[in-house]
Design an enzyme around this catalytic site. Sequence first.
Site, PDB file in Angstrom:
ATOM      1  N   GLU A  49      33.046  31.798  -1.784  1.00 54.72           N
ATOM      2  CA  GLU A  49      32.029  32.701  -2.326  1.00 54.72           C
ATOM      3  C   GLU A  49      32.648  33.934  -2.976  1.00 54.72           C
ATOM      4  O   GLU A  49      32.127  34.451  -3.959  1.00 54.72           O
ATOM      5  CB  GLU A  49      31.030  33.073  -1.227  1.00 54.72           C
ATOM      6  CG  GLU A  49      30.145  31.868  -0.902  1.00 54.72           C
ATOM      7  CD  GLU A  49      29.204  32.075   0.264  1.00 54.72           C
ATOM      8  OE1 GLU A  49      28.084  32.524   0.026  1.00 54.72           O
ATOM      9  OE2 GLU A  49      29.592  31.767   1.408  1.00 54.72           O
ATOM     10  N   HIS A  73      22.197  31.235  -0.168  1.00 47.95           N
ATOM     11  CA  HIS A  73      23.489  30.547  -0.341  1.00 47.95           C
ATOM     12  C   HIS A  73      23.674  30.089  -1.791  1.00 47.95           C
ATOM     13  O   HIS A  73      24.452  29.172  -2.068  1.00 47.95           O
ATOM     14  CB  HIS A  73      23.600  29.281   0.534  1.00 47.95           C
ATOM     15  CG  HIS A  73      23.608  29.511   2.010  1.00 47.95           C
ATOM     16  ND1 HIS A  73      23.102  28.599   2.901  1.00 47.95           N
ATOM     17  CD2 HIS A  73      24.061  30.533   2.766  1.00 47.95           C
ATOM     18  CE1 HIS A  73      23.245  29.040   4.134  1.00 47.95           C
ATOM     19  NE2 HIS A  73      23.824  30.234   4.081  1.00 47.95           N
ATOM     20  N   ARG A  75      19.559  29.585  14.265  1.00 50.31           N
ATOM     21  CA  ARG A  75      18.241  29.626  13.607  1.00 50.31           C
ATOM     22  C   ARG A  75      17.587  28.257  13.664  1.00 50.31           C
ATOM     23  O   ARG A  75      18.249  27.239  13.484  1.00 50.31           O
ATOM     24  CB  ARG A  75      18.406  30.055  12.148  1.00 50.31           C
ATOM     25  CG  ARG A  75      18.754  31.520  12.006  1.00 50.31           C
ATOM     26  CD  ARG A  75      18.970  31.908  10.572  1.00 50.31           C
ATOM     27  NE  ARG A  75      20.363  32.134  10.276  1.00 50.31           N
ATOM     28  CZ  ARG A  75      20.887  32.153   9.056  1.00 50.31           C
ATOM     29  NH1 ARG A  75      20.133  31.949   8.004  1.00 50.31           N
ATOM     30  NH2 ARG A  75      22.169  32.384   8.873  1.00 50.31           N
TER      31      ARG A  75
END
Length: 407
Positions: free
Chosen positions: A388, A184, A245
């Site tokens: 992003e 990230h 996760r």
Amino acid sequence: MKTLVINSGSSSIKFQLLDMVSEAVLATGIVERIGEPVGKIACTVHPGSGQERNIDREERIATHHQGMMLVGAVLCDRDGGVIRSNKEIDIVGHRVVHGGEQFQRPTVIDDAVIDAITENIPLAPLHNPANLDGIVVARQLFPAIPQVAVFDTAFHQTIPDWAYIYALPYELYEQHRVRRYGFHGTSHKFVAGECARLMGKKLSDINLVTIHLGNGCSMTAIENGRSVDTTLGMTPLEGLVMGTRSGDIDPAIHAFLYRNKGMDLERIDAMLNKESGLKGICGFNDMRDIHAAAAQGDERARLALDVQTYRNKKYIGAYVAVLGRVDALVFTAGIGENDFIVRERSLRGLESLGIELDHDRNRCRIKVPTPLHTETSRIQIWVIPTNEELAIARESIGLVSDAADQR
Ligand code: ADP
């Protein structure tokens, strides 16, 4: 200056075309279910392009090559596309998940860069091959255009060895590069830059804790603008509790499951990545579903929320200790930007560290960068939406312009 940003995954290609003079998004879309019997292409052409329309159709898309051809075709469709020809694209920026230790910054792609990304496949076996597919096809389709790789790991290459070395036999690092890399990075760097701008300071003068809470979650300690520690590790599994996760667990659980449940490593790996985290605890991986279930009295949903926000708080405390002086905390990504309950619980009880949340500000619906701290809070608290694609486009343009200046 038009920049095409490509995020090529194992069965999808996300894309965005930006005009980098105004930073306007011209078109955005996704090719999905590549290789399946029925694929899908969706593209929104934004008003900033002078046009406005949506494409949403299903058809078989056998390979990434075919998928990328479709991206080119919808963008430069003579009948209403945003560009007249592929030649109007000046740069292609690619998201690449794992740059290993070779890449500290974005890099113009040549054959040697492709070889290095290939060498890093053992570190990211799910992501790097898919990223490479996108790169190889884009180079065939746009051979005359510079292509740039922007790595999720690059921003974290400034982490010192005491924070990236695991306490394992040192040969594992020397021979197999087993260490913390972090991910990230493009998002953490982007919101850190925006935060400095909003605070009216130079990034190199401030210390931040950036908190990216989406499907994947990570936190980064940033000292004078440089990443000095981050929660994701050699793979994107360590640290915070994520959608599916686990984040941190006792590594001895692997041996326990093998010995007592007969689970092999592939099975354990799949469980930790796909069936754990929020989903493992309560069955839901989307925070909106978890709030809805908790409001109905679902105890597991409440527990999932408590486990995630407790872990967030624990790492905020740890990173305040790592940095000594912190100027601001920054929340970003799907949960970080939208979920005032998660923000409030993650910060509850941290007043003694100089972290004071203004609860009214925190509860407002936030779509733009917004400060959330009280007047008296020693550490500022911000929500800053991540972007992003824009970050990849900026990095790509910056790199290619620097290279042109040096010629
Ligand atoms: P990714 O990591 O896939 O880029 P995002 O940053 O888009 O993910 O975050 C997706 C997650 O954000 C969703 O799974 C959901 O848990 C959360 N989310 C999105 N919108 C909201 C909302 N309005 N309230 C709470 N959580 C939200």
